[in-house]
Enzyme design. Structure first.
Site, PDB file in Angstrom:
ATOM      1  N   HIS A  86       0.743  -1.262   0.013  1.00  0.00           N
ATOM      2  CA  HIS A  86       0.079  -0.026   0.019  1.00  0.00           C
ATOM      3  C   HIS A  86       0.899   1.159  -0.002  1.00  0.00           C
ATOM      4  O   HIS A  86       0.435   2.215  -0.456  1.00  0.00           O
ATOM      5  CB  HIS A  86      -1.005  -0.040   1.311  1.00  0.00           C
ATOM      6  CG  HIS A  86      -0.288   0.189   2.400  1.00  0.00           C
ATOM      7  ND1 HIS A  86       0.230  -0.750   3.180  1.00  0.00           N
ATOM      8  CD2 HIS A  86      -0.190   1.282   3.447  1.00  0.00           C
ATOM      9  CE1 HIS A  86       0.912  -0.543   4.092  1.00  0.00           C
ATOM     10  NE2 HIS A  86       0.417   0.706   4.541  1.00  0.00           N
ATOM     11  N   ASP A  87       2.153   1.432   0.696  1.00  0.00           N
ATOM     12  CA  ASP A  87       2.722   2.582   0.693  1.00  0.00           C
ATOM     13  C   ASP A  87       4.017   2.466   0.085  1.00  0.00           C
ATOM     14  O   ASP A  87       5.207   3.078   0.061  1.00  0.00           O
ATOM     15  CB  ASP A  87       3.233   2.715   2.179  1.00  0.00           C
ATOM     16  CG  ASP A  87       1.972   3.353   2.754  1.00  0.00           C
ATOM     17  OD1 ASP A  87       1.323   4.366   2.045  1.00  0.00           O
ATOM     18  OD2 ASP A  87       2.124   3.724   4.086  1.00  0.00           O
ATOM     19  N   LYS A 112       6.273   5.444  -1.164  1.00  0.00           N
ATOM     20  CA  LYS A 112       7.208   6.337  -0.318  1.00  0.00           C
ATOM     21  C   LYS A 112       8.487   6.162  -0.780  1.00  0.00           C
ATOM     22  O   LYS A 112       9.252   7.158  -0.272  1.00  0.00           O
ATOM     23  CB  LYS A 112       6.978   5.798   1.015  1.00  0.00           C
ATOM     24  CG  LYS A 112       5.665   6.319   1.661  1.00  0.00           C
ATOM     25  CD  LYS A 112       5.594   5.609   3.025  1.00  0.00           C
ATOM     26  CE  LYS A 112       4.358   6.163   3.953  1.00  0.00           C
ATOM     27  NZ  LYS A 112       4.251   5.769   5.259  1.00  0.00           N
ATOM     28  N   HIS A 143      -5.829   4.381  -0.676  1.00  0.00           N
ATOM     29  CA  HIS A 143      -6.138   4.014   0.544  1.00  0.00           C
ATOM     30  C   HIS A 143      -6.008   5.317   1.563  1.00  0.00           C
ATOM     31  O   HIS A 143      -6.401   5.417   2.557  1.00  0.00           O
ATOM     32  CB  HIS A 143      -4.983   3.073   1.100  1.00  0.00           C
ATOM     33  CG  HIS A 143      -3.655   3.594   1.183  1.00  0.00           C
ATOM     34  ND1 HIS A 143      -3.005   3.724   0.024  1.00  0.00           N
ATOM     35  CD2 HIS A 143      -2.998   3.865   2.323  1.00  0.00           C
ATOM     36  CE1 HIS A 143      -1.912   4.219   0.429  1.00  0.00           C
ATOM     37  NE2 HIS A 143      -1.682   4.431   1.879  1.00  0.00           N
ATOM     38  N   ASP A 171      -4.589   0.224   8.198  1.00  0.00           N
ATOM     39  CA  ASP A 171      -3.267   0.885   8.239  1.00  0.00           C
ATOM     40  C   ASP A 171      -3.410   2.269   9.357  1.00  0.00           C
ATOM     41  O   ASP A 171      -2.410   2.379  10.107  1.00  0.00           O
ATOM     42  CB  ASP A 171      -3.184   1.842   6.957  1.00  0.00           C
ATOM     43  CG  ASP A 171      -2.022   2.495   6.696  1.00  0.00           C
ATOM     44  OD1 ASP A 171      -1.031   2.076   7.267  1.00  0.00           O
ATOM     45  OD2 ASP A 171      -2.082   3.687   6.027  1.00  0.00           O
ATOM     46  N   HIS A 194       2.892  10.391  -2.644  1.00  0.00           N
ATOM     47  CA  HIS A 194       3.370   8.816  -2.462  1.00  0.00           C
ATOM     48  C   HIS A 194       1.985   7.858  -3.183  1.00  0.00           C
ATOM     49  O   HIS A 194       2.304   6.840  -3.552  1.00  0.00           O
ATOM     50  CB  HIS A 194       3.567   8.230  -1.255  1.00  0.00           C
ATOM     51  CG  HIS A 194       2.481   8.281  -0.159  1.00  0.00           C
ATOM     52  ND1 HIS A 194       1.961   8.879   0.399  1.00  0.00           N
ATOM     53  CD2 HIS A 194       1.989   6.873   0.173  1.00  0.00           C
ATOM     54  CE1 HIS A 194       1.129   8.591   1.454  1.00  0.00           C
ATOM     55  NE2 HIS A 194       0.943   7.312   1.073  1.00  0.00           N
TER      56      HIS A 194
END
Length: 282
Positions: free
Chosen positions: A111-112, A115, A166, A195, A140
């Protein structure tokens, strides 16, 4: 006589003597057919094994890139490993298909991934971000979605939707596209809540971990605002169960290898896979 008037005499079956038949079909026609079927089955299994190895390598490469992004924000990378299992449990508690829940467990840790494209000066800043820095940070989501978004594989299409959405809010005041309600993919709506839950319970460079009752109250306050009411209520009703799962994952020291092994231990049927469709990130 024209070609239309010409006809061939009826064909007669050709009989092979025993010596010729034995040469063409060693062991007889039935034995030859069995050998052909055996060879086809072996070739099919070898093809499937090769595809499984390629799938595993692809997933492992992208997951490790996700971990590299997470290490910039979390020295252990444990958050990204827990998210998948927490999201899977929430989806199951909501009554979603087992195949969807399993696919979510595999996709959510990415999901990240975006970044990886955010400067450390912003990502690791100990104090509040300026409006300009917040704009950089918010990129991001789109970065992650574009990293994942050109795949035809259902796993990575779901991961692209999660990465890109998200941070959308149920009330339409999120980013990057201001989607609202069920415009936001269900996978992203689930990951948004877990999250939030897991991140608030962790120490960060800019704040200490928050007490459990405060986290619970903050989630409750955002039901119907930031969070899908159905997802939020499921998390609140089963809050203790989710905390117990989180604690068990911490104590077991979940590793990348274990997460990847889980991916290949449960083959999904075609019906259980997330519906094939193109995303706006393609």
């Amino acid at each position: 006589m024209s070609a239309m008037d010409f006809s061939l005499p009826p064909a007669r079956p050709v009989a092979l003597d025993d010596d010729v038949e034995a040469a063409v079909f060693p062991g007889g026609p039935s034995a030859q057919m069995e050998r052909m079927l055996h060879d086809l089955a072996r070739m099919y299994q070898e093809r499937n094994d090769a595809l499984a190895d390629a799938s595993r390598a692809h997933y492992e490469a992208v997951l490790r890139l996700s971990l590299a992004a997470e290490f910039k924000d979390d020295d252990t990378g444990e958050h990204v490993l827990r998210i998948g299992f927490l999201a899977e449990r929430v989806a199951s508690l909501m009554g979603e298909r087992p195949g969807f829940a399993q696919l979510l467990r595999k996709a959510a840790p990415m999901h990240d991934i975006g970044k990886i494209g955010i400067p450390d000066s912003v990502l690791k800043k100990p104090g509040p971000l300026t409006p300009e820095e917040r704009q950089v940070m918010n990129r991001h989501a789109e970065i992650g979605a574009r990293i994942l978004g050109n795949s035809r594989v259902p796993l990575f299409r779901m991961a692209a939707d999660i990465a890109g959405h998200h941070h959308e809010r149920y009330d339409g005041r999120g980013y990057p596209h201001g989607l609202a309600g069920e415009e936001i993919p269900l996978s992203a709506r689930i990951v948004s809540v877990v999250d939030f839950l897991d991140a608030l319970l962790m120490d960060r460079v800019y704040r200490a971990a928050m007490p459990v009752p405060q986290v619970q109250a903050m989630i409750e306050a955002e039901v119907g605002r930031a969070f899908d009411p159905r997802v939020g209520r499921t998390v609140l009703v089963h809050f203790d169960e989710l905390l117990a799962l989180r604690q068990r994952l911490i104590l077991e020291g979940l590793t990348v290898a274990q997460l990847i092994d889980h991916v290949h231990r449960e083959p999904l049927s075609r019906e259980d896979l997330w519906p094939a469709r193109r995303t706006q990130w393609n």
